[in-house]
Design a protein around this motif. Structure first.
Motif, PDB file in Angstrom:
ATOM      1  N   GLU A 141      47.557 -15.856  87.693  1.00  0.00           N
ATOM      2  CA  GLU A 141      46.857 -14.578  87.633  1.00  0.00           C
ATOM      3  C   GLU A 141      45.876 -14.450  88.792  1.00  0.00           C
ATOM      4  OE1 GLU A 141      46.255 -13.274  83.073  1.00  0.00           O
ATOM      5  OE2 GLU A 141      45.213 -15.119  83.628  1.00  0.00           O
ATOM      6  N   PHE A 142      45.669 -13.220  89.226  1.00  0.00           N
ATOM      7  CA  PHE A 142      44.608 -12.932  90.184  1.00  0.00           C
ATOM      8  C   PHE A 142      44.166 -11.498  89.955  1.00  0.00           C
ATOM      9  CE2 PHE A 142      48.643 -12.069  92.308  1.00  0.00           C
ATOM     10  CZ  PHE A 142      48.462 -10.813  92.864  1.00  0.00           C
ATOM     11  N   HIS A 143      43.078 -11.123  90.588  1.00  0.00           N
ATOM     12  CA  HIS A 143      42.592  -9.757  90.431  1.00  0.00           C
ATOM     13  C   HIS A 143      42.280  -9.166  91.793  1.00  0.00           C
ATOM     14  CE1 HIS A 143      39.148 -12.517  90.064  1.00  0.00           C
ATOM     15  NE2 HIS A 143      38.441 -11.588  90.698  1.00  0.00           N
ATOM     16  N   LEU A 144      42.349  -7.849  91.858  1.00  0.00           N
ATOM     17  CA  LEU A 144      42.138  -7.102  93.096  1.00  0.00           C
ATOM     18  C   LEU A 144      40.984  -6.134  92.918  1.00  0.00           C
ATOM     19  CD1 LEU A 144      45.862  -6.047  93.632  1.00  0.00           C
ATOM     20  CD2 LEU A 144      44.745  -8.023  94.650  1.00  0.00           C
ATOM     21  N   TYR A 145      40.276  -5.887  94.020  1.00  0.00           N
ATOM     22  CA  TYR A 145      39.221  -4.878  94.020  1.00  0.00           C
ATOM     23  C   TYR A 145      39.715  -3.704  94.870  1.00  0.00           C
ATOM     24  CZ  TYR A 145      36.347  -8.684  92.223  1.00  0.00           C
ATOM     25  OH  TYR A 145      35.850  -9.730  91.463  1.00  0.00           O
ATOM     26  N   ALA A 146      40.453  -2.815  94.251  1.00  0.00           N
ATOM     27  CA  ALA A 146      41.030  -1.684  94.980  1.00  0.00           C
ATOM     28  C   ALA A 146      39.922  -0.758  95.456  1.00  0.00           C
ATOM     29  CB  ALA A 146      42.003  -0.923  94.081  1.00  0.00           C
ATOM     30  N   GLY A 147      39.994  -0.405  96.731  1.00  0.00           N
ATOM     31  CA  GLY A 147      39.026   0.515  97.299  1.00  0.00           C
ATOM     32  C   GLY A 147      37.680  -0.091  97.621  1.00  0.00           C
ATOM     33  N   ALA A 148      37.536  -1.397  97.490  1.00  0.00           N
ATOM     34  CA  ALA A 148      36.247  -2.041  97.759  1.00  0.00           C
ATOM     35  C   ALA A 148      35.912  -1.957  99.243  1.00  0.00           C
ATOM     36  CB  ALA A 148      36.277  -3.494  97.304  1.00  0.00           C
ATOM     37  N   GLU A 149      34.706  -1.542  99.540  1.00  0.00           N
ATOM     38  CA  GLU A 149      34.270  -1.447 100.935  1.00  0.00           C
ATOM     39  C   GLU A 149      33.451  -2.664 101.358  1.00  0.00           C
ATOM     40  OE1 GLU A 149      32.301   2.224 101.617  1.00  0.00           O
ATOM     41  OE2 GLU A 149      34.030   3.453 101.057  1.00  0.00           O
ATOM     42  N   GLU A 150      32.938  -3.407 100.398  1.00  0.00           N
ATOM     43  CA  GLU A 150      32.154  -4.602 100.686  1.00  0.00           C
ATOM     44  C   GLU A 150      32.569  -5.695  99.714  1.00  0.00           C
ATOM     45  OE1 GLU A 150      28.029  -3.672 100.470  1.00  0.00           O
ATOM     46  OE2 GLU A 150      28.044  -2.356 102.217  1.00  0.00           O
ATOM     47  N   GLY A 151      32.242  -6.934 100.072  1.00  0.00           N
ATOM     48  CA  GLY A 151      32.512  -8.052  99.177  1.00  0.00           C
ATOM     49  C   GLY A 151      33.975  -8.452  99.164  1.00  0.00           C
ATOM     50  N   PRO A 152      34.339  -9.316  98.214  1.00  0.00           N
ATOM     51  CA  PRO A 152      35.729  -9.796  98.132  1.00  0.00           C
ATOM     52  C   PRO A 152      36.697  -8.653  97.857  1.00  0.00           C
ATOM     53  CG  PRO A 152      34.254 -11.106  96.746  1.00  0.00           C
ATOM     54  CD  PRO A 152      33.479  -9.902  97.178  1.00  0.00           C
TER      55      PRO A 152
END
Length: 208
Positions: A141-152
């Motif tokens: 499993e993994f997770h995504l930060y869709a649309g993230a402009e900063e950070g992971p």
């Protein structure tokens, strides 16, 4: 620390390759897009790199302003490496390379190493909207930060909180999307990806 090699060409592409053209450098960036990582974690997720080469690349990247190193407070008390703002600007470069290289993947070879989170960037390219997306594959499993402009932009394991969308698919489907053979929305329509959640990403995938 060895002096940085240069192509000595007055060209922005050549200057960029002076910094990131060495073997392993962009793959280290790929790993650090998940946030701060310890040296041992980087070495484990970069199969084939020697300890000497990894240490050398990390020193070069720190010198060139792409990464920084800091010590975690107790009880961690370990050093971690993380991307600077300049280093994080390489995300679209890696995404463009990934798109360009889709046709080179082909079927997975017996000698090919794989980590579940290596599918993070191809899936991130396919998502619309913003939010945390949890992905469940056979490999993990993994997770995504869709649309993230900063950070992971992604991380190992389940989402740290409630995810805006959860995607479940088998390895063959994920590999087909990574190869560009089918879009994520087509895979959802074909019933090869299960989408749950009420965030904008989940709704966009269900309504496409």
């Amino acid at each position: 620390m060895s002096p940085r090699r240069s192509y000595d060409q007055y060209c922005s592409a050549a200057r960029a390759l002076d910094l990131v053209g060495d073997r392993w450098t962009l793959l280290i960036v790929r790993e650090l897009l998940a946030g701060p990582r310890r040296y041992t974690d980087l070495h484990a997720d970069l199969p084939g790199v020697s300890t000497d080469v990894l240490a050398s690349r990390l020193k070069d990247m720190e010198r060139d302003g792409l990464t920084s190193r800091r010590r975690l407070p107790p009880p961690g008390a370990a050093y971690v490496y993380e991307l600077t703002g300049r280093g994080r600007e390489l995300l679209p470069v890696l995404q463009a390379l990934g798109t360009w290289g889709e046709g080179e993947l082909g079927e997975r070879r017996p000698t090919d190493a794989v980590r579940a989170h290596w599918f993070a960037l191809p899936l991130l390219r396919a998502l619309q909207g913003e939010g945390i997306v949890e992905v469940r594959l056979e490999e993990g499993e993994f997770h995504l930060y869709a649309g993230a402009e900063e950070g992971p932009v992604y991380g190992d394991g389940p989402a740290p909180g409630e995810a805006d969308a959860q995607l479940a698919m088998d390895a063959g489907t994920c590999e087909a999307v990574a190869r560009g053979e089918m879009t994520l929305t087509d895979a959802v329509r074909a019933g090869r990806v299960t989408v749950t959640g009420e965030g904008t990403v989940a709704k966009a995938l269900r309504e496409a």
